[in-house]
Design a protein around this motif. Structure first.
Motif, PDB file in Angstrom:
ATOM      1  N   PRO A  41       0.813  -1.220   0.000  1.00 45.80           N
ATOM      2  CA  PRO A  41       0.000   0.000   0.000  1.00 45.80           C
ATOM      3  C   PRO A  41       0.845   1.268   0.000  1.00 45.80           C
ATOM      4  O   PRO A  41       0.481   2.247  -0.634  1.00 45.80           O
ATOM      5  N   ALA A  44       2.295   1.928  -3.328  1.00 45.47           N
ATOM      6  CA  ALA A  44       1.212   2.210  -4.256  1.00 45.47           C
ATOM      7  C   ALA A  44       0.701   3.635  -4.094  1.00 45.47           C
ATOM      8  O   ALA A  44       0.452   4.329  -5.069  1.00 45.47           O
ATOM      9  N   SER A  45       0.600   4.079  -2.829  1.00 44.73           N
ATOM     10  CA  SER A  45       0.000   5.397  -2.643  1.00 44.73           C
ATOM     11  C   SER A  45       1.049   6.503  -2.610  1.00 44.73           C
ATOM     12  O   SER A  45       0.780   7.625  -3.024  1.00 44.73           O
ATOM     13  N   ARG A 300      -6.199   2.837  -3.134  1.00 44.81           N
ATOM     14  CA  ARG A 300      -5.290   1.681  -2.966  1.00 44.81           C
ATOM     15  C   ARG A 300      -4.962   1.446  -1.496  1.00 44.81           C
ATOM     16  O   ARG A 300      -3.831   1.081  -1.163  1.00 44.81           O
ATOM     17  N   TYR A 302      -4.962  -0.825   1.047  1.00 44.15           N
ATOM     18  CA  TYR A 302      -5.169  -2.266   1.210  1.00 44.15           C
ATOM     19  C   TYR A 302      -5.736  -2.624   2.570  1.00 44.15           C
ATOM     20  O   TYR A 302      -6.583  -3.489   2.689  1.00 44.15           O
TER      21      TYR A 302
ATOM     22  N   PHE B 169      -9.475  -6.035  -8.384  1.00 44.88           N
ATOM     23  CA  PHE B 169      -8.482  -5.173  -7.762  1.00 44.88           C
ATOM     24  C   PHE B 169      -7.107  -5.852  -7.806  1.00 44.88           C
ATOM     25  O   PHE B 169      -6.104  -5.257  -8.190  1.00 44.88           O
ATOM     26  N   SER B 173      -3.921  -5.169 -10.767  1.00 42.47           N
ATOM     27  CA  SER B 173      -2.592  -4.677 -10.419  1.00 42.47           C
ATOM     28  C   SER B 173      -1.513  -5.634 -10.905  1.00 42.47           C
ATOM     29  O   SER B 173      -0.348  -5.287 -10.930  1.00 42.47           O
TER      30      SER B 173
END
Lengths: 336, 367
Positions: A41, A44-45, A300, A302, B169, B173
């Protein structure tokens, strides 16, 4: 009597014991699914914004470089303590999200169930009693049609037909009602603010219909089939032979037996309702859990997704368990 | 949607059956479906035919999309002239244009193509995986069976769209959003349905005498599964398949609506279009959401009717035998019993008894 309650208790205990491996598998499934996706995460972020060292530090702080079993253990602990983890993007506990937004989802699904019962039960009963008549065919076709119209089609059509704003829930937020139960309509009732109750109910109508249409077809179908099958029972023939009036035969003898399986169906629809609620909440900007889930997916986040999905799955398992208990209570045959 | 209600196993009197002589041993079970469909009458027949016509309409539109649609799904100009933004339906754009200046006719027609692609892939994937896993679990039993059943039950308990969302999801990815990704996320939802039905019928077929005989003669598990079990379990698949096809269209649109399905630059997709149309609805523009909606309802309705019709025809508890009317002799005022009238009366009576017996038998079957 004591023997009877003993068997019920044994049944409930067995059922709970059987649910435990199921829940464990569910948790493993959610955990694995969330870990299959590459990256984590934080990358991703924050990927573009931080340099490698900072990323590593953040990941360490969040425990994402811990070994898998450690992460799974933490996840299990968060589930057992009913806390479900802390989100990344806004550092909320998933439990708080559920408490604060759950009320709206509950109101919506309840409204949908009410709509589906009000339409589905009478139509299903009529169709089953007057089998192969015009009413039966029309009822069945309506059931199939309602099944074929997904929420994302029903909702905009309803909005077009009845005016878009009547379905919008966003003004709800501006209602000045003190929060007690997190279920807005109940809060308004407690305070005695009937204007607010009316306003909320007004906003609830279209979303409930849109979501209720999703399951009304299943209601009609199940009630019809169950009534047809219970009308074929020997006791119906016996009742008719005794000269019991037709209304009493259908209403008292067949209807009651036909309704028992319907409780089960009702329970099974919860999973479907929750799915539909995600879409309905987004269309009508209804402030429920489903809308939060989509927001977190887009960010995103998670941990938040994992937590909310876990809660949804647990709700379904618990409800199916409750349905089994109710069935066992009503029908002693189930217990053995 | 939805979790479709699983059809009851086919005629208990006949299943499981040993493969008879003849060429198409493996798909012998499917032949019974064809026979049952031919014998359909009344409402099931109507549902089968309407469903078939609607599904065909959808499939043909999807296949011939480039010939039907006036523009490409992502065309926003023609002859150097940009299409109007959110233009109302007129002679140039029969269904109007969207907020992105795309032609709604073309979007809708190409949307059918995307839906068909994803639907076919999803049904084929879940069919292969579900039937295979179900056969293995049902035939071998043991720990493999127990683990698979647990996992499948867990998957089945999940709210279906949530599962598709999570799968979408995850897959998105890994591989990026495309037709295959969308199909895979939908597949996850349907595998448990095939698995359950196939496993159940494999379990009962495993105990049949002809399977025991084959095993006694030293047939390998792979041979038994391929030759003896497959034909018996395949019969329940068409009903679930058509129901899932209907469902897959809705699920795909749901994913697209949430922005988790196919990327809008890759293909036209009804769910995405509807998502964009919601704000138009608030502004009173009806055309951007009406036409994709109608297309979607036609497609889903077609496959649902087909599945319902098949279920009615194949499910013994819902099948109704036609009862022929019994012609009673006309009552004459003075009943003169001759040998002739007595004979007719007796025939009529026996016919009536036969009719009652048929009804009673049906009642038995329903139980």
């Amino acid at each position: 009597m004591s023997k009877q309650s003993g068997s019920l208790r044994r049944y409930i205990l067995t059922r709970i014991a059987l649910a435990i491996p199921m829940v464990l598998i569910l948790l493993v499934l959610v955990f694995v699914l969330m870990r299959v996706a590459p990256g984590d995460p934080i990358s991703a972020s924050q990927g573009g914004k931080l340099n490698a060292a900072e990323l590593a530090a953040r990941r360490h702080a969040a425990g994402f470089d811990a070994p898998m079993y450690q992460q799974f253990w933490d996840y299990l602990k968060s589930v057992v303590t009913l806390n479900f983890g802390t989100t990344f993007s806004d550092h909320r506990q998933v439990r708080d999200i559920i408490i604060e937004n759950g009320g709206a989802t509950l109101t919506l699904t309840f409204g949908a169930l009410v709509f589906a019962s009000v339409i589905g039960i009478p139509v299903g009963l009529l169709a089953g009693r007057l089998r192969d008549s015009t009413i039966d065919v029309a009822g069945r076709l309506f059931g199939i049609l309602s099944y074929a119209v997904p929420v994302i089609v029903a909702a905009p059509m309803l909005m077009l037909a009845f005016g878009a704003t009547s379905g919008q829930a966003s003004p709800l937020v501006q209602l000045n009602v003190p929060t007690q139960t997190h279920i807005l309509i109940v809060d308004a009732m407690i305070v005695g603010d009937w204007d607010a109750v009316g306003d909320i109910a007004n906003h609830l109508v279209l979303p409930s219909i849109a979501l209720g249409l999703l399951i009304v077809g299943v209601f009609i179908r199940m009630i019809r089939i169950n009534l047809i099958q219970s009308l074929q029972g020997d006791y119906i023939e016996a009742a008719r032979a005794r000269g019991v009036k037709e209304t009493a035969v259908v209403g008292r003898h067949a209807f009651r037996n036909a309704m028992v399986p319907v409780i089960t169906v009702l329970g099974l629809q919860v999973a479907m309702l929750l799915s539909g609620a995600v879409l309905t909440e987004r269309i009508f900007t209804w402030p429920g859990i489903g809308r939060q889930l989509i927001d977190y997916i887009n960010q995103r986040d998670y941990v938040a997704v994992q937590g909310i999905v876990t809660v949804f799955a647990l709700v379904v398992v618990v409800i199916s368990m409750l349905i089994d208990f109710i069935n066992a209570l009503i029908d002693p045959r189930v217990r053995y | 949607m939805a979790q479709t209600t699983l059809p009851a196993p086919l005629d208990p009197e006949i299943t499981p059956r040993a493969p008879g002589p003849g060429k198409s041993v493996r798909f012998g079970g499917l032949r019974r479906i064809v026979i049952a469909v031919r014998q359909a009458h009344g409402v099931p027949k109507f549902m089968l035919w309407t469903g078939a016509i609607l599904s065909l309409l959808f499939v043909l539109t999807a296949i011939f999309a480039p010939l039907i649609a006036p523009y490409d799904f992502d065309t926003y100009q023609s002859g150097g002239k940009t299409f109007p933004k959110q233009g109302a339906p007129d002679g140039d754009h029969w269904f109007g244009t969207t907020v992105q200046s795309l032609d709604v006719v073309s979007r809708t027609v190409y949307g059918a193509r995307t839906a068909l692609e994803v639907m076919v892939l999803a049904v084929v994937f879940s069919l292969i995986l579900g039937v295979l896993l179900g056969l293995l679990a049902g035939y071998f039993g043991g720990w493999l069976d127990r683990i698979l059943v647990l996992v499948m039950d867990a998957l089945f308990a999940f709210p279906y769209l949530l599962l598709a969302i999570v799968a979408g999801f995850v897959f998105a990815s890994i591989t990026g959003g495309g037709v295959v990704t969308a199909a895979l996320s939908i597949t996850v939802v349907y595998i448990p349905q095939y698995f359950r039905v196939v496993r159940a019928s494999a379990l009962s077929a495993r105990e049949a005498t002809f399977v025991e005989a084959a095993r006694a003669m030293g047939a390998k598990p792979s041979v038994v599964i391929r030759k003896y079990l497959f034909g018996n379990v395949i019969q329940s698949v068409p009903v679930i398949g058509t129901m899932n096809a209907a469902d897959a269209i809705g699920t795909l649109a749901g994913l697209g609506f949430l922005g988790l399905g196919i990327q809008p630059t890759d293909a036209a997709e009804w769910g995405y279009d509807l998502d964009r149309a919601i704000s138009d609805v608030n502004a009173g523009m009806w055309w951007t959401c009406l036409y994709p909606s109608i297309a979607m309802v036609i497609a889903i309705l077609g496959f649902t009717l087909l599945g319902e019709g098949l279920n009615d025809v194949l499910n013994p508890t819902m099948r109704r035998r036609r009862i022929t009317k019994v012609a009673l002799p006309a009552l004459s005022r003075r009943r003169v019993v001759t040998a002739e009238t007595a004979k007719t009366a007796a025939t009529a009576e026996s016919a009536a008894i036969a009719a009652t017996a048929a009804t009673a038998e049906e009642g038995e079957a329903a139980k």
